[in-house]
Design a protein around this motif. Structure first.
Motif, PDB file in Angstrom:
ATOM      1  N   THR A  61     -11.312  -1.930   5.962  1.00 43.53           N
ATOM      2  CA  THR A  61     -12.061  -3.181   5.795  1.00 43.53           C
ATOM      3  C   THR A  61     -13.537  -2.892   5.509  1.00 43.53           C
ATOM      4  O   THR A  61     -14.176  -3.597   4.715  1.00 43.53           O
ATOM      5  CB  THR A  61     -11.929  -4.061   7.051  1.00 43.53           C
ATOM      6  N   MET A 103     -13.835  -1.979   1.920  1.00 40.54           N
ATOM      7  CA  MET A 103     -13.733  -3.213   1.137  1.00 40.54           C
ATOM      8  C   MET A 103     -15.062  -3.967   1.169  1.00 40.54           C
ATOM      9  O   MET A 103     -15.493  -4.546   0.158  1.00 40.54           O
ATOM     10  CB  MET A 103     -12.614  -4.090   1.696  1.00 40.54           C
ATOM     11  N   MET A 133      -8.391  -5.652   6.035  1.00 40.16           N
ATOM     12  CA  MET A 133      -7.293  -4.723   5.782  1.00 40.16           C
ATOM     13  C   MET A 133      -6.780  -4.138   7.089  1.00 40.16           C
ATOM     14  O   MET A 133      -7.537  -3.993   8.052  1.00 40.16           O
ATOM     15  CB  MET A 133      -7.767  -3.600   4.854  1.00 40.16           C
ATOM     16  N   LEU A 169      -4.996  -9.662  -3.022  1.00 40.98           N
ATOM     17  CA  LEU A 169      -6.382  -9.678  -3.519  1.00 40.98           C
ATOM     18  C   LEU A 169      -6.614 -10.838  -4.484  1.00 40.98           C
ATOM     19  O   LEU A 169      -7.606 -11.561  -4.371  1.00 40.98           O
ATOM     20  CB  LEU A 169      -6.703  -8.349  -4.216  1.00 40.98           C
ATOM     21  N   ASP A 186      -8.416  -0.145  -1.170  1.00 43.83           N
ATOM     22  CA  ASP A 186      -7.081  -0.259  -0.586  1.00 43.83           C
ATOM     23  C   ASP A 186      -6.384   1.095  -0.559  1.00 43.83           C
ATOM     24  O   ASP A 186      -5.825   1.522   0.461  1.00 43.83           O
ATOM     25  CB  ASP A 186      -6.261  -1.269  -1.403  1.00 43.83           C
ATOM     26  N   ALA A 240      -4.300  -4.967   2.052  1.00 42.40           N
ATOM     27  CA  ALA A 240      -5.103  -6.188   2.196  1.00 42.40           C
ATOM     28  C   ALA A 240      -4.253  -7.268   2.867  1.00 42.40           C
ATOM     29  O   ALA A 240      -3.054  -7.370   2.616  1.00 42.40           O
ATOM     30  CB  ALA A 240      -5.574  -6.656   0.818  1.00 42.40           C
TER      31      ALA A 240
END
Length: 430
Positions: free
Chosen positions: A63, A66, A76, A260, A285, A302
């Protein structure tokens, strides 16, 4: 550099407070994974305490990437469905050591990185018929439902009929049923963290009616050593690329891309139907998958629950960074995670499974060359207890029916390749 500048908050029409609230909202909807994942992987013989730590760290790391690299409000964590396939189909079903299964996850993650870097993701995903992509999601939902019903004691083995109803007089079964109804009720009433609340309530009840023992709530994190860098890449390759790695890769690819795009669409982040930083998000990811396998957990992906945070106003990576920090904080609640029984997480699994079945409406039922392969794929997954078998039957059926009905030219090359690979697997590798 301020948070405002780094995450481009003003440009995205948001502010720090909104992003923090959105992050907390998403975290509450997906925090159940820190209880569910150790239970599932623990069934495969993995040390539950170490898996708990690996789950928290993999979720926080994925995460954070991301957030800081792709700047998207998407959380995530180890994916539902893939963890069940890892534990019940690969480790228990194929009698593969969990270390080798982690090696297969690592290889699939490396493939995902390669596909993301080379920009091949769009070509692969667009080449797979929507009906089959939908069927895989539905099939995994049915697979999770069967596992949940078994864990709850609602479904048990039967020599006469293979499966039958369990003993509904058992306190554990009744608590699982209550937990499921509670989760659905809270979700309908839009209570944040409905799944998490359901798990905690059933766990509390287990101390009174299930013979469970309370061991406290907060402590120092357990050791990660039992799972850290225990993956066996050579063992993962020896299982056969077609048996396990390809399935991990395909499901990761469809799951991540669909999630996503879905969350970005709800957040209004799509420009002419495309995500500006999709490859960055996919790379985040795939790196998380590789890192998670090294830490000691199944594939990270995700989470569609990120839509809850988007609904609360989250638009940038600051939402995701908030989620990452909260997952790190979860490392301190290991005693609580350790006493959560299987029948407390079963209602959460069943609820997630029910949500996955809504995809059935996306299938074009009037065209049997689309709907029948989709139905075959979705049904074979739970009935063979294997996502791999369901995907194989689905692709092969799709290719054959398009060929026999004179529609071969409508089929993208990637479908022929995957169908041929699975035919080869059935014909020569078994």
């Amino acid at each position: 550099m301020s948070l405002e500048t780094f995450f481009k908050l003003r440009e995205s029409g948001t502010d720090v407070r909104t992003e923090l609230v959105a992050g907390l909202t998403t975290f509450l909807t997906m925090a159940y994974i820190v209880f569910v994942n150790p239970t599932i992987l623990g069934d495969a013989g993995m040390p539950k305490e170490a898996v708990f730590v690996a789950t928290c760290l993999a979720a926080a790391l994925g995460t954070a990437i991301m957030a800081l690299y792709a700047n998207y409000p998407i959380g995530m964590a180890p994916g539902m469905g893939l963890n069940a396939y890892f534990a019940y189909a690969v480790v228990l079903g194929m009698h593969v050591p969990w270390q080798s299964a982690l090696g297969a996850v690592f290889i699939s993650g490396c493939l995902f990185v390669l596909v993301s870097v080379l920009g091949l993701r769009e070509m692969i995903v667009n080449g797979i018929p929507r009906s089959l992509r939908t069927a895989i999601t539905v099939g995994i939902g049915l697979f999770l439902a069967l596992i949940a019903l078994k864990s709850a004691g609602l479904v048990v083995a039967s020599p006469a009929t293979m499966v039958t109803a369990g003993d509904l007089h058992q306190p554990t079964v009744l608590m699982a049923v209550f937990g499921f109804l509670l989760i659905v009720t809270l979700d309908r009433l839009r209570v944040k963290g409905a799944i998490l609340i359901g798990i905690i309530v059933v766990t509390v009840l287990s101390f009174f009616f299930g013979g469970n023992t309370f061991k406290g709530i907060v402590s120092a994190p357990p050791s990660l050593a039992p799972t850290f860098l225990q993956l066996n890449v050579q063992g993962g390759l020896s299982m056969g690329f077609l048996n396990v790695v390809l399935v991990f890769f395909l499901v990761e690819l469809f799951d991540a891309t669909g999630t996503l795009m879905g969350v970005a669409n709800r957040a209004g982040l799509l420009v002419e139907g495309k995500m500006a930083r999709l490859n960055k998000a996919l790379l985040a990811d795939s790196v998380a998958i590789v890192a998670g396998s090294a830490l000691g957990t199944s594939s990270t992906t995700a989470y569609i629950e990120s839509a809850a945070g988007v609904q609360a106003g989250g638009r940038t990576g600051l939402t995701a960074l908030t989620i990452a920090v909260l997952f790190l904080a979860c490392l301190l609640i290991a005693p609580l995670a350790g006493v959560v029984p299987g029948y407390a997480t079963a209602p959460a699994l069943l609820f997630v499974a029910c949500l996955m079945l809504k995809e059935l409406g996306e299938i074009e039922w009037a065209d049997t060359t689309e709907s029948v392969p989709a139905a075959i794929c979705a049904l074979v997954i739970p009935f063979t207890y294997s996502i791999a078998e369901g995907i194989a039957f689905g692709f092969i059926t799709y290719a054959i029916l398009k060929l026999t009905t004179g529609q071969a030219r409508k089929v993208k090359p990637i479908v022929w390749v995957i169908a041929a690979v699975f035919v080869f697997r059935f014909a020569w590798l078994h």
